[in-house]
Design an enzyme around this catalytic site. Structure first.
Site, mmCIF file in Angstrom:
data_model
loop_
_atom_site.group_PDB
_atom_site.id
_atom_site.type_symbol
_atom_site.label_atom_id
_atom_site.label_comp_id
_atom_site.label_asym_id
_atom_site.label_seq_id
_atom_site.Cartn_x
_atom_site.Cartn_y
_atom_site.Cartn_z
ATOM 1 N N SER A 1 114.146 -18.268 107.141
ATOM 2 C CA SER A 1 113.600 -16.959 107.479
ATOM 3 C C SER A 1 114.287 -16.350 108.693
ATOM 4 O O SER A 1 113.991 -15.220 109.051
ATOM 5 C CB SER A 1 112.098 -17.071 107.723
ATOM 6 O OG SER A 1 111.804 -18.211 108.464
ATOM 7 N N HIS B 1 116.263 -15.029 100.783
ATOM 8 C CA HIS B 1 115.015 -15.138 101.539
ATOM 9 C C HIS B 1 113.853 -14.461 100.816
ATOM 10 O O HIS B 1 113.782 -13.232 100.746
ATOM 11 C CB HIS B 1 115.221 -14.529 102.945
ATOM 12 C CG HIS B 1 114.000 -14.620 103.796
ATOM 13 N ND1 HIS B 1 113.634 -13.641 104.678
ATOM 14 C CD2 HIS B 1 113.055 -15.588 103.890
ATOM 15 C CE1 HIS B 1 112.508 -14.007 105.282
ATOM 16 N NE2 HIS B 1 112.141 -15.175 104.821
ATOM 17 N N GLU C 1 115.429 -10.814 100.431
ATOM 18 C CA GLU C 1 116.587 -10.476 101.260
ATOM 19 C C GLU C 1 117.753 -11.382 100.864
ATOM 20 O O GLU C 1 117.558 -12.585 100.657
ATOM 21 C CB GLU C 1 116.283 -10.709 102.746
ATOM 22 C CG GLU C 1 115.334 -9.704 103.350
ATOM 23 C CD GLU C 1 115.052 -9.980 104.826
ATOM 24 O OE1 GLU C 1 115.195 -9.056 105.626
ATOM 25 O OE2 GLU C 1 114.669 -11.114 105.181
ATOM 26 N N ASN D 1 111.910 -10.144 109.216
ATOM 27 C CA ASN D 1 111.335 -10.890 110.346
ATOM 28 C C ASN D 1 111.756 -10.345 111.708
ATOM 29 O O ASN D 1 111.063 -10.534 112.697
ATOM 30 C CB ASN D 1 111.669 -12.373 110.223
ATOM 31 C CG ASN D 1 110.820 -13.010 109.135
ATOM 32 O OD1 ASN D 1 109.736 -12.525 108.835
ATOM 33 N ND2 ASN D 1 111.316 -14.072 108.536
HETATM 34 N N1 CAA Z 1 100.363 -16.391 93.353
HETATM 35 C C1 CAA Z 1 100.123 -15.541 92.347
HETATM 36 N N2 CAA Z 1 99.347 -14.444 92.480
HETATM 37 C C2 CAA Z 1 98.777 -14.238 93.688
HETATM 38 C C3 CAA Z 1 98.987 -15.086 94.793
HETATM 39 C C4 CAA Z 1 99.815 -16.207 94.594
HETATM 40 N N3 CAA Z 1 100.083 -17.065 95.568
HETATM 41 N N4 CAA Z 1 98.302 -14.593 95.851
HETATM 42 C C5 CAA Z 1 97.697 -13.474 95.426
HETATM 43 N N5 CAA Z 1 97.988 -13.256 94.130
HETATM 44 C C6 CAA Z 1 97.608 -12.115 93.316
HETATM 45 C C7 CAA Z 1 96.149 -12.123 92.976
HETATM 46 O O1 CAA Z 1 95.891 -12.862 91.814
HETATM 47 C C8 CAA Z 1 95.874 -10.652 92.763
HETATM 48 O O2 CAA Z 1 96.300 -10.270 91.470
HETATM 49 P P1 CAA Z 1 95.543 -9.073 90.661
HETATM 50 O O3 CAA Z 1 95.752 -7.836 91.480
HETATM 51 O O4 CAA Z 1 96.262 -9.050 89.351
HETATM 52 O O5 CAA Z 1 94.121 -9.518 90.603
HETATM 53 C C9 CAA Z 1 96.799 -9.972 93.760
HETATM 54 O O6 CAA Z 1 97.812 -10.929 94.068
HETATM 55 C C10 CAA Z 1 96.067 -9.582 95.003
HETATM 56 O O7 CAA Z 1 95.451 -10.738 95.539
HETATM 57 P P2 CAA Z 1 93.949 -10.800 96.087
HETATM 58 O O8 CAA Z 1 93.100 -9.799 95.369
HETATM 59 O O9 CAA Z 1 93.529 -12.216 96.121
HETATM 60 O O10 CAA Z 1 94.061 -10.439 97.595
HETATM 61 P P3 CAA Z 1 94.619 -9.162 98.311
HETATM 62 O O11 CAA Z 1 94.456 -7.921 97.544
HETATM 63 O O12 CAA Z 1 94.039 -9.284 99.663
HETATM 64 O O13 CAA Z 1 96.188 -9.429 98.377
HETATM 65 C C11 CAA Z 1 98.099 -10.353 99.385
HETATM 66 C C12 CAA Z 1 96.709 -10.627 98.842
HETATM 67 C C13 CAA Z 1 99.004 -9.934 98.246
HETATM 68 C C14 CAA Z 1 98.594 -11.666 99.990
HETATM 69 C C15 CAA Z 1 98.009 -9.181 100.437
HETATM 70 O O14 CAA Z 1 97.020 -9.486 101.384
HETATM 71 C C16 CAA Z 1 99.312 -8.942 101.142
HETATM 72 O O15 CAA Z 1 100.197 -8.291 100.636
HETATM 73 N N6 CAA Z 1 99.416 -9.444 102.388
HETATM 74 C C17 CAA Z 1 100.635 -9.325 103.196
HETATM 75 C C18 CAA Z 1 101.617 -10.365 102.776
HETATM 76 C C19 CAA Z 1 102.885 -10.275 103.566
HETATM 77 O O16 CAA Z 1 103.067 -9.467 104.459
HETATM 78 N N7 CAA Z 1 103.794 -11.164 103.220
HETATM 79 C C20 CAA Z 1 105.058 -11.254 103.894
HETATM 80 C C21 CAA Z 1 104.951 -12.299 104.931
HETATM 81 S S1 CAA Z 1 106.439 -12.436 105.829
HETATM 82 C C22 CAA Z 1 107.363 -13.491 104.965
HETATM 83 O O17 CAA Z 1 106.994 -14.051 103.981
HETATM 84 C C23 CAA Z 1 108.681 -13.702 105.535
HETATM 85 C C24 CAA Z 1 108.829 -14.894 106.381
HETATM 86 O O18 CAA Z 1 109.910 -15.466 106.387
HETATM 87 C C25 CAA Z 1 107.780 -15.349 107.333
#
Ligand code: CAA
Length: 293
Positions: A121, A142, A154, A192
Protein backbone atom coordinates in the site's frame (compact mmCIF):
# COMPACT_ATOMS: atom_id res chain seq x y z
CA UNK A 1 -0.07 -8.37 -26.95
CA UNK A 2 -0.27 -8.84 -23.15
CA UNK A 3 1.13 -12.02 -21.61
CA UNK A 4 -1.52 -14.66 -21.01
CA UNK A 5 -2.47 -15.30 -17.40
CA UNK A 6 -4.42 -18.42 -16.44
CA UNK A 7 -3.22 -19.32 -12.98
CA UNK A 8 -2.72 -16.75 -10.23
CA UNK A 9 -0.86 -17.29 -6.97
CA UNK A 10 -1.75 -15.12 -3.98
CA UNK A 11 0.69 -14.79 -1.09
CA UNK A 12 -0.90 -14.10 2.28
CA UNK A 13 -4.32 -15.31 3.45
CA UNK A 14 -5.24 -12.10 5.32
CA UNK A 15 -8.10 -9.75 4.41
CA UNK A 16 -6.42 -8.45 1.24
CA UNK A 17 -5.16 -11.84 0.00
CA UNK A 18 -8.59 -13.37 0.57
CA UNK A 19 -10.30 -10.55 -1.32
CA UNK A 20 -7.84 -10.77 -4.23
CA UNK A 21 -8.32 -14.56 -4.47
CA UNK A 22 -12.10 -14.00 -4.37
CA UNK A 23 -12.23 -11.57 -7.31
CA UNK A 24 -9.68 -13.50 -9.40
CA UNK A 25 -11.62 -16.77 -9.00
CA UNK A 26 -14.89 -15.00 -9.89
CA UNK A 27 -13.25 -13.67 -13.06
CA UNK A 28 -12.39 -17.24 -14.12
CA UNK A 29 -8.74 -17.53 -13.08
CA UNK A 30 -7.41 -20.58 -11.26
CA UNK A 31 -6.12 -19.36 -7.92
CA UNK A 32 -3.80 -20.78 -5.31
CA UNK A 33 -3.49 -18.99 -1.96
CA UNK A 34 -0.21 -19.55 -0.14
CA UNK A 35 0.30 -18.83 3.55
CA UNK A 36 2.59 -20.38 6.16
CA UNK A 37 -0.38 -20.69 8.55
CA UNK A 38 -2.85 -23.50 7.83
CA UNK A 39 -5.32 -21.84 10.23
CA UNK A 40 -5.17 -18.59 8.25
CA UNK A 41 -5.74 -20.53 5.02
CA UNK A 42 -8.83 -22.14 6.54
CA UNK A 43 -10.26 -18.86 7.78
CA UNK A 44 -9.49 -17.24 4.42
CA UNK A 45 -11.60 -19.87 2.63
CA UNK A 46 -14.38 -19.34 5.19
CA UNK A 47 -14.25 -15.57 4.54
CA UNK A 48 -14.42 -16.08 0.77
CA UNK A 49 -17.38 -18.48 1.18
CA UNK A 50 -19.15 -15.94 3.40
CA UNK A 51 -18.54 -12.98 1.09
CA UNK A 52 -19.60 -14.92 -2.03
CA UNK A 53 -22.75 -16.01 -0.17
CA UNK A 54 -23.49 -12.29 0.42
CA UNK A 55 -23.08 -11.65 -3.29
CA UNK A 56 -25.44 -14.53 -4.14
CA UNK A 57 -28.11 -13.38 -1.69
CA UNK A 58 -27.99 -9.81 -3.00
CA UNK A 59 -28.33 -11.12 -6.57
CA UNK A 60 -24.87 -9.95 -7.72
CA UNK A 61 -23.78 -13.44 -8.80
CA UNK A 62 -25.73 -16.61 -9.56
CA UNK A 63 -25.23 -19.63 -7.31
CA UNK A 64 -23.67 -21.68 -10.11
CA UNK A 65 -21.01 -19.03 -10.65
CA UNK A 66 -20.21 -18.99 -6.95
CA UNK A 67 -19.83 -22.80 -6.92
CA UNK A 68 -17.59 -22.79 -10.01
CA UNK A 69 -15.47 -19.97 -8.57
CA UNK A 70 -14.97 -21.71 -5.24
CA UNK A 71 -13.78 -24.82 -7.11
CA UNK A 72 -11.09 -22.71 -8.80
CA UNK A 73 -9.48 -21.79 -5.44
CA UNK A 74 -6.78 -24.03 -3.95
CA UNK A 75 -4.59 -23.38 -0.92
CA UNK A 76 -1.01 -24.28 -0.10
CA UNK A 77 1.09 -23.99 3.04
CA UNK A 78 4.21 -24.60 0.91
CA UNK A 79 5.68 -21.94 -1.35
CA UNK A 80 6.19 -24.65 -4.02
CA UNK A 81 2.41 -24.51 -4.50
CA UNK A 82 3.05 -21.33 -6.52
CA UNK A 83 5.38 -23.02 -9.04
CA UNK A 84 2.74 -23.19 -11.83
CA UNK A 85 1.50 -19.63 -11.47
CA UNK A 86 1.65 -17.22 -14.44
CA UNK A 87 1.30 -14.32 -12.01
CA UNK A 88 1.90 -14.17 -8.27
CA UNK A 89 0.35 -11.33 -6.27
CA UNK A 90 2.03 -10.77 -2.93
CA UNK A 91 -0.32 -9.57 -0.18
CA UNK A 92 1.73 -10.42 2.90
CA UNK A 93 2.05 -8.14 5.89
CA UNK A 94 3.12 -4.53 5.18
CA UNK A 95 6.71 -5.06 6.28
CA UNK A 96 9.55 -4.57 3.81
CA UNK A 97 11.86 -7.18 5.37
CA UNK A 98 9.13 -9.84 5.22
CA UNK A 99 8.28 -8.97 1.61
CA UNK A 100 11.94 -9.00 0.52
CA UNK A 101 12.43 -12.44 2.08
CA UNK A 102 9.36 -13.74 0.28
CA UNK A 103 10.61 -12.50 -3.12
CA UNK A 104 14.05 -14.01 -2.53
CA UNK A 105 12.59 -17.45 -1.67
CA UNK A 106 9.97 -17.29 -4.42
CA UNK A 107 12.21 -16.25 -7.33
CA UNK A 108 13.89 -19.64 -8.02
CA UNK A 109 10.55 -21.48 -7.69
CA UNK A 110 8.63 -19.46 -10.28
CA UNK A 111 8.49 -20.21 -14.01
CA UNK A 112 11.02 -17.95 -15.78
CA UNK A 113 8.26 -16.09 -17.64
CA UNK A 114 5.98 -15.65 -14.58
CA UNK A 115 5.13 -12.14 -13.42
CA UNK A 116 5.34 -10.91 -9.86
CA UNK A 117 3.10 -8.25 -8.36
CA UNK A 118 2.92 -6.71 -4.94
CA UNK A 119 -0.19 -5.34 -3.28
CA UNK A 120 1.93 -3.07 -1.09
CA UNK A 121 0.00 0.00 0.00
CA UNK A 122 2.99 2.34 0.11
CA UNK A 123 6.43 0.75 -0.26
CA UNK A 124 8.69 1.46 -3.24
CA UNK A 125 7.99 -0.91 -6.13
CA UNK A 126 11.50 -0.37 -7.52
CA UNK A 127 13.06 -1.36 -4.19
CA UNK A 128 10.84 -4.41 -3.72
CA UNK A 129 11.47 -5.46 -7.35
CA UNK A 130 15.20 -5.47 -6.65
CA UNK A 131 14.67 -8.25 -4.09
CA UNK A 132 13.34 -10.50 -6.88
CA UNK A 133 15.17 -12.02 -9.85
CA UNK A 134 12.81 -10.31 -12.35
CA UNK A 135 12.47 -6.53 -11.84
CA UNK A 136 11.32 -6.27 -15.50
CA UNK A 137 8.32 -8.54 -14.82
CA UNK A 138 7.56 -6.97 -11.43
CA UNK A 139 4.75 -4.46 -10.82
CA UNK A 140 2.59 -2.89 -8.11
CA UNK A 141 -1.10 -3.89 -8.25
CA UNK A 142 -2.77 -2.20 -5.30
CA UNK A 143 -6.30 -3.32 -4.44
CA UNK A 144 -8.61 -1.49 -2.03
CA UNK A 145 -10.42 -3.05 0.92
CA UNK A 146 -12.99 -4.67 0.71
CA UNK A 147 -11.64 -5.99 -2.58
CA UNK A 148 -14.91 -7.51 -3.87
CA UNK A 149 -16.69 -4.15 -3.46
CA UNK A 150 -14.17 -1.41 -4.29
CA UNK A 151 -13.99 -0.41 -7.96
CA UNK A 152 -10.42 0.90 -8.03
CA UNK A 153 -7.02 -0.73 -8.48
CA UNK A 154 -3.83 1.35 -8.55
CA UNK A 155 -1.07 0.17 -10.91
CA UNK A 156 2.48 1.27 -10.19
CA UNK A 157 5.50 0.56 -12.39
CA UNK A 158 8.97 0.24 -10.94
CA UNK A 159 11.89 1.74 -12.84
CA UNK A 160 12.55 -1.59 -14.62
CA UNK A 161 8.95 -2.76 -15.23
CA UNK A 162 8.55 -3.66 -18.93
CA UNK A 163 5.66 -2.69 -21.20
CA UNK A 164 4.32 -6.28 -21.48
CA UNK A 165 4.00 -6.54 -17.70
CA UNK A 166 2.25 -3.16 -17.53
CA UNK A 167 -0.15 -4.18 -20.32
CA UNK A 168 -0.83 -7.58 -18.68
CA UNK A 169 -1.59 -5.93 -15.32
CA UNK A 170 -4.05 -3.51 -16.94
CA UNK A 171 -5.72 -6.35 -18.88
CA UNK A 172 -6.08 -8.40 -15.69
CA UNK A 173 -7.74 -5.53 -13.82
CA UNK A 174 -10.12 -4.90 -16.72
CA UNK A 175 -11.11 -8.58 -16.62
CA UNK A 176 -11.76 -8.24 -12.88
CA UNK A 177 -14.24 -5.49 -13.81
CA UNK A 178 -12.30 -2.82 -11.95
CA UNK A 179 -10.95 0.59 -12.95
CA UNK A 180 -7.20 1.22 -13.22
CA UNK A 181 -5.52 4.36 -12.02
CA UNK A 182 -1.82 4.59 -12.85
CA UNK A 183 0.35 6.07 -10.09
CA UNK A 184 4.05 6.85 -10.10
CA UNK A 185 6.32 5.02 -7.67
CA UNK A 186 6.29 7.52 -4.77
CA UNK A 187 5.40 6.75 -1.13
CA UNK A 188 1.69 5.97 -0.67
CA UNK A 189 0.99 6.28 -4.43
CA UNK A 190 -2.28 8.25 -4.83
CA UNK A 191 -5.00 6.85 -2.53
CA UNK A 192 -2.92 6.43 0.60
CA UNK A 193 -0.97 9.66 0.04
CA UNK A 194 -4.30 11.45 0.43
CA UNK A 195 -6.34 9.10 2.65
CA UNK A 196 -3.83 8.29 5.40
CA UNK A 197 -2.93 11.89 6.34
CA UNK A 198 -6.71 12.47 6.67
CA UNK A 199 -7.02 9.46 9.00
CA UNK A 200 -3.90 10.53 10.94
CA UNK A 201 -5.39 14.02 11.35
CA UNK A 202 -8.61 12.47 12.69
CA UNK A 203 -6.49 10.66 15.30
CA UNK A 204 -4.78 13.97 16.22
CA UNK A 205 -8.25 15.52 16.52
CA UNK A 206 -9.11 12.77 19.03
CA UNK A 207 -5.70 13.01 20.76
CA UNK A 208 -6.11 16.75 21.29
CA UNK A 209 -9.65 16.33 22.63
CA UNK A 210 -11.30 18.31 19.87
CA UNK A 211 -13.96 15.60 19.56
CA UNK A 212 -14.83 12.11 20.77
CA UNK A 213 -14.56 9.02 18.56
CA UNK A 214 -18.30 9.20 17.82
CA UNK A 215 -18.23 12.95 17.17
CA UNK A 216 -15.30 12.70 14.73
CA UNK A 217 -16.82 9.80 12.81
CA UNK A 218 -20.31 11.33 12.68
CA UNK A 219 -18.80 14.63 11.56
CA UNK A 220 -17.13 13.08 8.54
CA UNK A 221 -19.97 10.66 7.70
CA UNK A 222 -22.69 13.26 7.83
CA UNK A 223 -20.67 16.39 7.12
CA UNK A 224 -18.54 15.12 4.25
CA UNK A 225 -20.63 12.12 3.11
CA UNK A 226 -17.83 9.61 3.72
CA UNK A 227 -19.27 6.06 3.85
CA UNK A 228 -17.32 5.40 7.07
CA UNK A 229 -15.91 7.81 9.63
CA UNK A 230 -12.08 8.10 9.56
CA UNK A 231 -11.59 6.24 12.87
CA UNK A 232 -13.98 3.49 11.80
CA UNK A 233 -12.05 3.28 8.51
CA UNK A 234 -8.71 3.17 10.38
CA UNK A 235 -9.99 0.18 12.39
CA UNK A 236 -11.17 -1.41 9.12
CA UNK A 237 -7.80 -0.97 7.39
CA UNK A 238 -5.90 -2.09 10.54
CA UNK A 239 -4.06 0.34 12.79
CA UNK A 240 -0.72 -1.44 12.23
CA UNK A 241 -1.14 -0.92 8.48
CA UNK A 242 -2.14 2.74 9.02
CA UNK A 243 0.96 3.30 11.15
CA UNK A 244 3.28 1.63 8.70
CA UNK A 245 1.90 3.72 5.80
CA UNK A 246 2.36 6.94 7.84
CA UNK A 247 5.94 5.90 8.62
CA UNK A 248 6.63 5.30 4.92
CA UNK A 249 5.18 8.74 4.05
CA UNK A 250 7.12 10.43 6.88
CA UNK A 251 10.46 8.83 6.04
CA UNK A 252 10.02 8.61 2.26
CA UNK A 253 8.90 12.21 1.79
CA UNK A 254 11.03 13.58 4.66
CA UNK A 255 8.34 16.03 5.71
CA UNK A 256 7.19 16.46 9.33
CA UNK A 257 3.59 16.98 8.21
CA UNK A 258 3.36 13.17 7.85
CA UNK A 259 4.47 12.37 11.45
CA UNK A 260 2.31 9.53 12.84
CA UNK A 261 0.06 10.62 15.71
CA UNK A 262 1.41 9.33 19.08
CA UNK A 263 -2.06 8.02 19.92
CA UNK A 264 -1.95 5.79 16.82
CA UNK A 265 1.42 4.47 17.97
CA UNK A 266 -0.03 3.77 21.45
CA UNK A 267 -2.97 1.77 20.06
CA UNK A 268 -0.62 -0.33 17.95
CA UNK A 269 1.68 -0.90 20.94
CA UNK A 270 -1.34 -2.08 22.93
CA UNK A 271 -2.18 -4.59 20.19
CA UNK A 272 -5.48 -2.75 19.61
CA UNK A 273 -5.14 -3.06 15.85
CA UNK A 274 -8.78 -2.48 14.91
CA UNK A 275 -11.48 -4.85 13.66
CA UNK A 276 -9.18 -7.82 13.08
CA UNK A 277 -7.97 -7.68 16.71
CA UNK A 278 -11.44 -7.15 18.20
CA UNK A 279 -10.46 -3.69 19.47
CA UNK A 280 -9.16 -0.40 18.12
CA UNK A 281 -10.89 2.97 18.24
CA UNK A 282 -13.97 0.81 18.79
CA UNK A 283 -14.43 -2.38 20.81
CA UNK A 284 -15.94 -5.02 18.50
CA UNK A 285 -16.29 -7.80 21.04
CA UNK A 286 -19.95 -7.12 21.82
CA UNK A 287 -23.03 -6.96 19.60
CA UNK A 288 -22.41 -3.38 18.42
CA UNK A 289 -19.07 -1.51 18.28
CA UNK A 290 -18.44 0.72 21.33
CA UNK A 291 -15.94 3.63 21.18
CA UNK A 292 -12.83 2.96 23.29
CA UNK A 293 -12.39 6.68 24.13
N1 CAA B 1 -17.18 -8.94 0.20
C1 CAA B 1 -18.25 -8.91 -0.61
N2 CAA B 1 -19.24 -8.00 -0.49
C2 CAA B 1 -19.14 -7.12 0.53
C3 CAA B 1 -18.05 -7.08 1.42
C4 CAA B 1 -17.04 -8.05 1.23
N3 CAA B 1 -15.97 -8.10 2.00
N4 CAA B 1 -18.24 -6.07 2.30
C5 CAA B 1 -19.40 -5.49 1.96
N5 CAA B 1 -19.94 -6.11 0.89
C6 CAA B 1 -21.14 -5.74 0.17
C7 CAA B 1 -22.38 -6.02 0.95
O1 CAA B 1 -22.83 -7.33 0.75
C8 CAA B 1 -23.35 -5.02 0.37
O2 CAA B 1 -23.86 -5.50 -0.86
P1 CAA B 1 -25.36 -5.10 -1.36
O3 CAA B 1 -25.34 -3.61 -1.55
O4 CAA B 1 -25.50 -5.86 -2.64
O5 CAA B 1 -26.24 -5.55 -0.24
C9 CAA B 1 -22.46 -3.82 0.04
O6 CAA B 1 -21.13 -4.33 -0.04
C10 CAA B 1 -22.55 -2.78 1.11
O7 CAA B 1 -22.22 -3.38 2.35
P2 CAA B 1 -23.02 -3.16 3.71
O8 CAA B 1 -24.46 -2.86 3.42
O9 CAA B 1 -22.69 -4.27 4.63
O10 CAA B 1 -22.34 -1.94 4.39
P3 CAA B 1 -22.13 -0.47 3.88
O11 CAA B 1 -23.19 0.02 2.99
O12 CAA B 1 -21.82 0.25 5.14
O13 CAA B 1 -20.82 -0.56 2.98
C11 CAA B 1 -18.49 -0.57 2.70
C12 CAA B 1 -19.67 -1.19 3.43
C13 CAA B 1 -18.58 -0.91 1.23
C14 CAA B 1 -17.23 -1.20 3.30
C15 CAA B 1 -18.54 1.00 2.88
O14 CAA B 1 -18.66 1.30 4.25
C16 CAA B 1 -17.33 1.68 2.33
O15 CAA B 1 -17.22 1.92 1.15
N6 CAA B 1 -16.40 2.07 3.22
C17 CAA B 1 -15.14 2.72 2.83
C18 CAA B 1 -14.17 1.69 2.37
C19 CAA B 1 -12.87 2.31 1.95
O16 CAA B 1 -12.64 3.50 2.02
N7 CAA B 1 -11.98 1.44 1.52
C20 CAA B 1 -10.66 1.85 1.12
C21 CAA B 1 -9.75 1.67 2.26
S1 CAA B 1 -8.14 2.18 1.86
C22 CAA B 1 -7.42 0.87 1.18
O17 CAA B 1 -7.94 -0.20 1.08
C23 CAA B 1 -6.07 1.12 0.73
C24 CAA B 1 -5.00 0.71 1.65
O18 CAA B 1 -3.94 0.32 1.18
C25 CAA B 1 -5.09 0.90 3.13
Amino acid sequence: MAREIKRIGVIGAGQMGSGIAHVCALAGYDVVIYDVSVDRLKSSLATIHGNMARQVSSGKIPEAERDASLKRIATSAEVEGLADADLVIEAATENETVKREIFAVLSPILKPEAMLATNTSSLSITRLASASDRPDRFIGIHFMNPVPVMELVEVIRGIATDEDTFAAAKALIARLGKTVVVAEDFPGFIVNRILLPMINEAIYTLHEGVGTVSAIDSAMRLGAHHPMGPLQLADFIGLDTCLSIMQVLYEGLADSKYRPCPLLVKYVEAGWLGRKAGRGFYDYRGETPVPTR
